[in-house]
Design an enzyme around this catalytic site. Sequence first.
Site, PDB file in Angstrom:
ATOM      1  N   GLY A 231      37.304   1.328  86.806  1.00 17.20           N
ATOM      2  CA  GLY A 231      37.529   0.294  87.815  1.00 17.20           C
ATOM      3  C   GLY A 231      38.400   0.802  88.935  1.00 17.20           C
TER       4      GLY A 231
ATOM      5  N   GLY B 228      44.979   1.204  93.182  1.00 18.70           N
ATOM      6  CA  GLY B 228      44.650   2.487  92.562  1.00 18.70           C
ATOM      7  C   GLY B 228      43.461   2.385  91.641  1.00 18.70           C
TER       8      GLY B 228
ATOM      9  N   ASP C 288      48.727 -14.044  89.879  1.00 23.11           N
ATOM     10  CA  ASP C 288      47.485 -13.396  90.316  1.00 23.11           C
ATOM     11  C   ASP C 288      46.360 -13.624  89.302  1.00 23.11           C
ATOM     12  OD1 ASP C 288      45.938 -11.967  92.085  1.00 23.11           O
ATOM     13  OD2 ASP C 288      46.594  -9.999  91.390  1.00 23.11           O
TER      14      ASP C 288
HETATM   15  P1  ATP Z   1      43.162  -5.938  92.761  1.00 21.36           P
HETATM   16  O1  ATP Z   1      43.767  -4.589  92.734  1.00 21.36           O
HETATM   17  O2  ATP Z   1      42.729  -6.342  94.115  1.00 21.36           O
HETATM   18  O3  ATP Z   1      44.034  -6.960  92.111  1.00 21.36           O
HETATM   19  P2  ATP Z   1      41.559  -5.605  90.370  1.00 21.36           P
HETATM   20  O4  ATP Z   1      42.295  -6.549  89.485  1.00 21.36           O
HETATM   21  O5  ATP Z   1      40.058  -5.531  90.179  1.00 21.36           O
HETATM   22  O6  ATP Z   1      41.793  -5.894  91.899  1.00 21.36           O
HETATM   23  P3  ATP Z   1      42.722  -3.420  88.937  1.00 21.36           P
HETATM   24  O7  ATP Z   1      43.699  -4.287  88.227  1.00 21.36           O
HETATM   25  O8  ATP Z   1      43.169  -2.086  89.387  1.00 21.36           O
HETATM   26  O9  ATP Z   1      42.149  -4.149  90.215  1.00 21.36           O
HETATM   27  O10 ATP Z   1      41.459  -3.250  87.955  1.00 21.36           O
HETATM   28  C1  ATP Z   1      40.259  -2.716  88.413  1.00 21.36           C
HETATM   29  C2  ATP Z   1      39.188  -2.936  87.360  1.00 21.36           C
HETATM   30  O11 ATP Z   1      39.446  -2.077  86.246  1.00 21.36           O
HETATM   31  C3  ATP Z   1      39.139  -4.347  86.779  1.00 21.36           C
HETATM   32  O12 ATP Z   1      38.358  -5.209  87.559  1.00 21.36           O
HETATM   33  C4  ATP Z   1      38.507  -4.086  85.413  1.00 21.36           C
HETATM   34  O13 ATP Z   1      37.106  -4.022  85.553  1.00 21.36           O
HETATM   35  C5  ATP Z   1      39.031  -2.691  85.059  1.00 21.36           C
HETATM   36  N1  ATP Z   1      40.196  -2.763  84.140  1.00 21.36           N
HETATM   37  C6  ATP Z   1      41.478  -2.956  84.489  1.00 21.36           C
HETATM   38  N2  ATP Z   1      42.278  -2.919  83.405  1.00 21.36           N
HETATM   39  C7  ATP Z   1      41.471  -2.698  82.340  1.00 21.36           C
HETATM   40  C8  ATP Z   1      41.686  -2.575  80.914  1.00 21.36           C
HETATM   41  N3  ATP Z   1      42.906  -2.687  80.385  1.00 21.36           N
HETATM   42  N4  ATP Z   1      40.619  -2.366  80.115  1.00 21.36           N
HETATM   43  C9  ATP Z   1      39.372  -2.272  80.658  1.00 21.36           C
HETATM   44  N5  ATP Z   1      39.093  -2.379  81.975  1.00 21.36           N
HETATM   45  C10 ATP Z   1      40.126  -2.596  82.820  1.00 21.36           C
END
Ligand code: ATP
Length: 353
Positions: A76, A81, A191
């Site tokens: 993701g 990041g 959030d």
């Molecule tokens: P933003 O940064 O704008 O809040 P976001 O929540 O999508 O967006 P991240 O928190 O960096 O950004 O996560 C990106 C993606 O990575 C998520 O949408 C999810 O699909 C995946 N992801 C994040 N954490 C995990 C995890 N612990 N296990 C599996 N997939 C994850």
Amino acid sequence: MKSKKPLKQLKLSVPAQETPITNFLTASGTFQDGDLLLNQKGLRLISEEKEARPSDAKEVDLQFSLEDLETIKVIGKGSGGVVQLVRHKWVGKLFALKVIQMNIQETIRKQIVQELKINQGSQCPHVVVCYHSFYHNGVISLVLEYMDCGSLADILKQVKIILEPYLAVVCKQVLKGLVYLHHERHVIHRDIKPSNLLVNHKGEVKITDFGVSAVASSMGQRDTFVGTYNYMSPERIRGNTYDYSSDIWSLGMVVLECAIGHFPYIPSEQEEGWLSFYELLETIVEQPPPSAPPDQFSPEFCSFISSCIQKDPRDRMSSLDLLGHPFIKKFEDKDVDLGILMDSLEPSVDSAR
Ligand code: ATP
Ligand code: MG
């Protein structure tokens, strides 16, 4: 193979209210915030307690150095990041490694350290475990529990809508996570959105990201900034004071989106971008709130949504009260298995990741 001393078990206690803290980056590259130390070796409390966390003591006993983790793939990308699927080289266990660039000011660092404290202190089956965190050369790395079906945002891309019985099961788990955060930890998540609600093949739903992505996105590009603001309550958009009920607004928006298959403020047939960023914020603040159409959904569901999506925060139900809402209760003894739904999705969800 290098032999390293296992890191000691940490038990972090989070103050009920945010306390004034002094923090600084030492010459050795260690970031200190009160009794908490963070550097490339990991996160340490100066006053370490010996008591082990019973639920995941085994994982915490693992050595966690970044060299102990090998990357399998990127799973993701967020505004702050990248999130990678990584494997612990010595025991084979999978984790999600979230890497966040930190070229930011002191006040934002303070918020991130606060989040790390909350994450590492979390002991709730509906909050994603943060096993370890590192800070090195302006980069924060979080070793998180891997949720193998991704986020609700990923799942929605596959299924378009989630039916009421499954939604009730999802909601119940998110509410348990929120009850823990609000009533035990005394923190507002700030959030809640589909990408911060993660699911695994067992059908477990867990809340992740306390402030890091929101904080990081405020320094990121405009489009990710918009994404974060879609689920924000009117009082937060106005810049007023807000409390736990702000998370309840966001939850209501997420649940309604899952049910109708599109973001509630934007009609389904319209292209994304129908409302500009500012028009959307104005609509959320000025217009009546969205609701579930009673001709398409059960009275219990419609009532649940209107118990969350109220413009006056005082009119929203608390996470604890919502757990007892008729919509949640309705499916409790119906044996709805979210794990089976996840299994049926796995190939397509996986290929999307
Ligand atoms: P933003 O940064 O704008 O809040 P976001 O929540 O999508 O967006 P991240 O928190 O960096 O950004 O996560 C990106 C993606 O990575 C998520 O949408 C999810 O699909 C995946 N992801 C994040 N954490 C995990 C995890 N612990 N296990 C599996 N997939 C994850
Ligand atoms: Mg996130």
